[in-house]
Design a protein around this motif. Sequence first.
Motif, PDB file in Angstrom:
ATOM      1  N   PHE A   1       0.842  -1.186   0.000  1.00 15.43           N
ATOM      2  CA  PHE A   1       0.000   0.000   0.000  1.00 15.43           C
ATOM      3  C   PHE A   1       0.884   1.246   0.000  1.00 15.43           C
ATOM      4  N   ARG A   2       0.244   2.387  -0.189  1.00 20.61           N
ATOM      5  CA  ARG A   2       0.957   3.669  -0.218  1.00 20.61           C
ATOM      6  C   ARG A   2       0.919   4.316   1.152  1.00 20.61           C
ATOM      7  N   GLU A   3       2.062   4.847   1.587  1.00 22.65           N
ATOM      8  CA  GLU A   3       2.162   5.654   2.792  1.00 22.65           C
ATOM      9  C   GLU A   3       2.531   7.073   2.397  1.00 22.65           C
ATOM     10  N   ALA A   4       1.822   8.062   2.966  1.00 26.35           N
ATOM     11  CA  ALA A   4       2.072   9.460   2.615  1.00 26.35           C
ATOM     12  C   ALA A   4       1.442  10.367   3.661  1.00 26.35           C
ATOM     13  N   ARG A   5       1.566  11.683   3.423  1.00 24.95           N
ATOM     14  CA  ARG A   5       0.934  12.646   4.334  1.00 24.95           C
ATOM     15  C   ARG A   5      -0.573  12.660   4.153  1.00 24.95           C
ATOM     16  N   THR A   6      -1.016  12.698   2.885  1.00 22.32           N
ATOM     17  CA  THR A   6      -2.447  12.770   2.590  1.00 22.32           C
ATOM     18  C   THR A   6      -2.751  11.952   1.343  1.00 22.32           C
ATOM     19  N   HIS A   7      -4.039  11.905   1.000  1.00 21.16           N
ATOM     20  CA  HIS A   7      -4.518  11.187  -0.185  1.00 21.16           C
ATOM     21  C   HIS A   7      -3.828  11.664  -1.454  1.00 21.16           C
ATOM     22  N   LEU A   8      -3.571  12.965  -1.561  1.00 20.46           N
ATOM     23  CA  LEU A   8      -3.041  13.545  -2.799  1.00 20.46           C
ATOM     24  C   LEU A   8      -1.668  14.182  -2.629  1.00 20.46           C
ATOM     25  N   SER A   9      -0.996  13.967  -1.523  1.00 20.56           N
ATOM     26  CA  SER A   9       0.317  14.571  -1.335  1.00 20.56           C
ATOM     27  C   SER A   9       1.341  13.951  -2.286  1.00 20.56           C
ATOM     28  N   ASP A  10       2.494  14.613  -2.427  1.00 22.89           N
ATOM     29  CA  ASP A  10       3.485  14.204  -3.435  1.00 22.89           C
ATOM     30  C   ASP A  10       4.627  13.383  -2.848  1.00 22.89           C
ATOM     31  N   ASP A  11       4.408  12.762  -1.682  1.00 22.03           N
ATOM     32  CA  ASP A  11       5.489  12.076  -0.973  1.00 22.03           C
ATOM     33  C   ASP A  11       5.239  10.584  -0.814  1.00 22.03           C
ATOM     34  N   GLY A  12       4.448   9.975  -1.707  1.00 19.83           N
ATOM     35  CA  GLY A  12       4.064   8.589  -1.526  1.00 19.83           C
ATOM     36  C   GLY A  12       5.209   7.606  -1.662  1.00 19.83           C
ATOM     37  N   VAL A  13       5.264   6.658  -0.731  1.00 22.16           N
ATOM     38  CA  VAL A  13       6.176   5.517  -0.818  1.00 22.16           C
ATOM     39  C   VAL A  13       5.327   4.248  -0.721  1.00 22.16           C
ATOM     40  N   ILE A  14       5.882   3.157  -1.201  1.00 29.78           N
ATOM     41  CA  ILE A  14       5.174   1.876  -1.144  1.00 29.78           C
ATOM     42  C   ILE A  14       5.696   1.075   0.042  1.00 29.78           C
ATOM     43  N   ARG A  15       4.784   0.703   0.915  1.00 34.05           N
ATOM     44  CA  ARG A  15       5.102  -0.169   2.040  1.00 34.05           C
ATOM     45  C   ARG A  15       4.657  -1.581   1.702  1.00 34.05           C
ATOM     46  N   VAL A  16       5.527  -2.551   1.901  1.00 37.07           N
ATOM     47  CA  VAL A  16       5.181  -3.954   1.735  1.00 37.07           C
ATOM     48  C   VAL A  16       5.280  -4.622   3.098  1.00 37.07           C
TER      49      VAL A  16
END
Length: 311
Positions: free
Chosen positions: A42-57
């Motif tokens: 899944f994606r981890e980030a500040r918000t739904h649309l923020s530009d800092d998404g990383v993928i957590r497994v």
Amino acid sequence: MTTSPTHPLTATVTAVHRIGDSAPHSAFTDLVRHAGSWFCAFREARTHLSDDGVIRVLTSDDGRSWRSAAEVRWAGVDLRDPHFVPRPDGRLQILAAAATGETSKTFQTVTWISADGYDWGDPTPVGEAGVWVWRAAWHDDAMYGVGYATRDPRFARLYRSADGVDLEPWVPTLFEGGYPNESGLVFDPDGTAFCLLRRDGDDACAQLGRSVPPYRDWAWTDLGVQVGGPTLLRLPDGRLLAGVRLLDGEVRTAICAVDPERGGLTELVALPSGGDTSYPGLVWHDGLLWVSYYSSHEGRTCVYLAEVSLT
């Protein structure tokens, strides 16, 4: 052909565990069993649309106790909506979108391949810029994936690949009209393919597509309901299930039965969910339906794993 047992399915949620809550916003999940273990991305980030998404497994031996297997990041890139693709060579693949740009984002589908679910290496761009390959599945000796245009003109496109990396446009215009986008894709043992396609815009009803080899020609049925984050699963007895966000009234993540003969989508059970929610992953294992999904019904947006009994 998909079988149609005489008795309808009923579904009961037997357990729900929160498994991902370490980020301010944890969302957009998928679930798979690989080499005897569970993996949830899944994606981890500040918000739904923020530009800092990383993928957590995450990984688990029993589906109850989870630990981090990997954090997949790309400097300066928002990684979104990871989806697993089990490969016939025994390795595990992830497809996701790399979003860049401040005011007008651009999207490039990227992929990683891992032998063990822990070591993912560097991303490889695949497909065409601006066409987001949402999900993919292997059948016989090829991988098929449905992508959608992230800018006008809006359309869905079917890709085919012999290696899961070199994606050839197979049906350049699979569907257009009503902003087609996210999809679920499954194959019957006889080769029949089904695609559950989300649409937005003025005409937002989901579509169910059906095709037979070589998958050049598709027949579509309007399901008469709006969905989000669709995924499809074929049960061992041939029946089709969908995991979706339903928007008819209170927003929720639901498990639905799909009737390809009549073109129907019937809600079986709503998972504990609400608000910002959906994007489930479905796995049938040990006689239970296992569902990863995300929801904000408890406040912060977190990832959950539900066990659903079907009778």
